[in-house]
Design an enzyme around this catalytic site. Structure first.
Site, PDB file in Angstrom:
ATOM      1  N   GLU A   1       1.171  -1.315   0.470  1.00 14.53           N
ATOM      2  CA  GLU A   1       0.485  -0.306  -0.325  1.00 14.53           C
ATOM      3  C   GLU A   1       0.977   1.627  -0.039  1.00 14.53           C
ATOM      4  OE1 GLU A   1      -1.099  -2.369   1.591  1.00 14.53           O
ATOM      5  OE2 GLU A   1      -2.880  -2.622   0.817  1.00 14.53           O
TER       6      GLU A   1
ATOM      7  N   HIS B   1     -12.320  -4.807   7.544  1.00 15.78           N
ATOM      8  CA  HIS B   1     -13.093  -4.453   6.096  1.00 15.78           C
ATOM      9  C   HIS B   1     -14.515  -3.275   6.234  1.00 15.78           C
ATOM     10  CE1 HIS B   1     -10.343  -8.407   5.013  1.00 15.78           C
ATOM     11  NE2 HIS B   1     -10.852  -7.935   3.687  1.00 15.78           N
TER      12      HIS B   1
END
Lengths: 325, 323
Positions: B61, B130
């Site tokens: 990321e 999530h």
């Protein structure tokens, strides 16, 4: 490829200038005339000067915190007056006095320093990505041995090599990160051995030799511009003083050995460069004296500019207007 | 006006990408598995724009985000897709400590036009990482704008505005709205950032909600119709926050319930409540109520439906305030 005499003269001049600027910063922090920290670059200015002096106008430069980037300014023609004004919180500072030592000159593609060591492993991917698309520029990504502890270093080298980005990972290995030694913090003696895992060409050079550094970076830049991707250049250098002025100079938890430090001083880049320019008749002693005098004069001008500039104290409303474009 | 076709929200986002990438060569997308598409919003784009502009990165990321961050300094307009918005936390340092504050700290010389996007939210019982909504974490830092659409129309318009905006904009979309259908004009249009919308007029109470909670708010308003007249405001952006539209409504209704799928403390809900009390204390006929996630990590399993804001909790708050 060997350097020409004019190139050697330019390097020598920039080394003298950088050395004077570093001493100027040292003097000012000791006198309380600098905001924030100063991380002295004494005895280790050759790597930055050699790496930056022949960068192209479009090249992106990211200096690191050692000597607060002073060694890297020459190649980008950084206005040291505005830099110092920034570092002293003045209105004529390059960032309006807001950044202290997080300076930037975006028009010259120096996009800014950060106090988060290794932060630039993040944007360097985008700098490289954009440079590849533009085709006429490279990225000089300078950092120390310590920053290669950051996970971002892996992520940056991974994408740089996957995409063959025109990035020079220029690592100044001075063996120290604050009090931690590179020997303790890295399993291999050369940081550049990391490059092997990505199949990235890597070279270890003498970071005290300004000419050797310049030759290497010129070659790495050529490699990048030819679309061949990144290289890893490890310049072995030294740290003669404490991490930042005011912090004890320790290795692990013990004071560093004064005899060892004395030994390091024998390989001061200016001593080495002076010997060579005289021996190869690139410069005469008279010319060298002139270069030194000009550097002294430049420091006076730079300090006067910064000192004459008013302290930046904009209103809250003015500051709020600067948050969003 | 001729009849406007309907699209699911996720297709509305994709159309915004498509139209802006066709309009402006400097717009590109970077993410993980976006060429194939984990969600339908990027599916097929690589065929039209190629891998130069639909850029897949390794599972990294920081490097992925850095592609966007660095390219924005070089004049590109990146859209960086974190897939699940919570994954932005893997690059939180460069986003919050650097990107957002970069322009200001460096003397307002640079613009960083970029969109940071990702999906999240309750409804699929995915567990905290999530599902957690990250809009408030990002909105705490000045220098970055944050928006969240509730309808397909707003999704397309907000995304187009986000891409065209010269600042970094976080566009967070709620998984629970992904397949919601609604009218979406075919041409490109902007929904302004920082502007709330009164989505339903009412006279008894002001109910503020966005994302999937906007749907829940509508469900509650429908149920209470004839009994309590609910005015629904969708903030659309949480930073900058359009407090004026909310104040105007509260001035009319005298009552306020704020739904924010976020931890209660230091949320947009608490921010709205504080600002309304600051400026509109005299407008209020009853205490303000906030419907949020209690200050516990959002569990997965079978607990999510009653821990996250839900129609029952919203209805109870509305009734309580309207007693």
């Amino acid at each position: 490829m060997a350097l020409g005499k004019e190139q050697m003269k330019t390097l020598y001049r920039n080394l003298v200038r950088a050395d004077h600027f570093d001493k100027m910063m040292m003097n000012r922090i000791m006198q309380g005339k600098l905001i924030g920290f100063y991380h002295p670059g004494d005895g280790a200015m050759a790597a930055g000067v050699g790496a930056s002096t022949f960068l192209g106008e479009n090249d992106i430069l990211n200096p690191h915190h050692r000597a607060h980037g002073m060694a890297y300014m020459a190649g980008k023609g950084i206005d040291v007056g505005r830099y110092l004004a920034e570092h002293t919180g003045k209105a004529d500072g390059c960032c309006g006095g807001r950044s202290s030592f997080h300076w930037s000159f975006p028009e010259q593609k120096v996009y800014g320093a950060s106090g988060f060591i290794g932060w630039h492993f993040c944007p360097v991917v985008g700098w490289g990505w954009a440079s590849k698309r533009k085709g006429n520029q490279v990225v000089l990504m300078a950092s120390g041995d310590g920053s290669y502890g950051q996970g971002g270093a892996h992520e940056a080298m991974l994408s740089a090599m996957n995409w063959k980005l025109p990035i020079i990972f220029f690592c100044e290995n001075n063996g120290m990160a604050i009090h931690s030694t590179a020997d303790d913090m890295h399993p291999m003696p050369d940081i550049s051995s990391l490059a092997q895992g990505y199949g990235m060409p890597a070279v270890v050079i003498d970071g005290q030799d300004v000419f050797a550094v310049a030759e290497t970076v010129i070659a790495a830049r050529k490699h990048a511009l030819a679309g061949k991707g990144p290289t890893f250049v490890e310049a072995k250098t030294v740290r003669l003083r404490e991490h930042d002025v005011g912090t004890p100079d320790l290795a692990r938890a013990e004071p560093r050995d004064p005899e060892y430090l004395e030994e390091l001083k024998q390989r001061d880049p200016l001593v080495l460069a002076t010997k060579r320019v005289l021996a190869e008749k690139v410069l005469t002693q008279k010319q060298i004296d002139k270069i030194i005098k000009e550097a002294e004069e430049e420091v006076v001008v730079v300090e006067k500019f910064a000192d004459d500039s008013p302290i930046a104290l904009p209103s809250i409303e003015e500051l709020q207007a600067g948050v969003y474009a | 006006m001729s009849e406007v076709r309907e699209l699911p929200l996720v297709e509305a986002i994709k159309e915004a990408y498509q139209q802006e990438m066709e309009r402006d060569e400097s717009v590109f997308m970077v993410g993980q598995d976006i060429a194939g598409g984990i969600f339908p919003h990027t599916m097929g784009l690589v065929e039209q724009f190629g891998t130069d502009r639909i850029v897949d990165t390794p599972l990294a990321e920081v490097g992925m985000y850095g592609t966007a961050f660095g390219a924005a300094m070089e004049g590109f307009k990146p859209i960086v897709d974190f897939m699940f918005a919570g994954f932005f936390l893997n690059a939180a340092s460069p986003i919050l400590a650097q990107t957002a504050q970069f322009r200001f700290i460096h003397g307002s010389q640079m613009s960083l036009p970029m969109v940071i996007t990702g999906a999240c939210g309750s409804g699929m019982r995915l567990g905290n990482e999530h599902a957690m909504l990250v809009h408030n974490m990002i909105a705490q830092v000045p220098g970055i704008k944050v928006c969240m659409p509730s309808t397909p129309y707003d999704a397309k318009g907000l995304m187009i505005s986000a891409i065209r905006d010269p600042n970094p904009v976080a566009f967070i979309w709620h998984l629970g709205t992904m397949m919601d259908r609604g009218p979406v004009p075919e041409e490109a249009y902007e929904v302004p950032l920082g502007v709330a919308e009164v989505k339903r007029e009412g006279s008894d109470i002001t109910l503020v909600a966005n994302g999937i909670q906007y749907k829940n708010a509508v469900e509650v308003a429908d149920k209470l119709e004839g009994d309590i007249s609910v005015e629904i405001i969708d903030p659309r952006s949480v930073s900058p926050l359009d407090i004026d539209t909310i104040l105007k409504s509260v001035d009319k209704t005298g009552r306020l319930v704020i739904v924010d799928e976020s931890w209660d403390s230091r949320s947009t809900a608490s921010q709205i409540a504080a600002q309304v009390v600051d400026v509109g204390f005299d407008m209020l006929d009853a205490p303000i109520r906030r419907v949020c996630i209690p200050d516990i990590p959002l569990p997965g399993g079978h607990m999510e439906p009653y821990v996250a804001p839900n129609p029952d909790a919203i209805e109870a708050a509305v009734r309580d305030v309207c007693q």
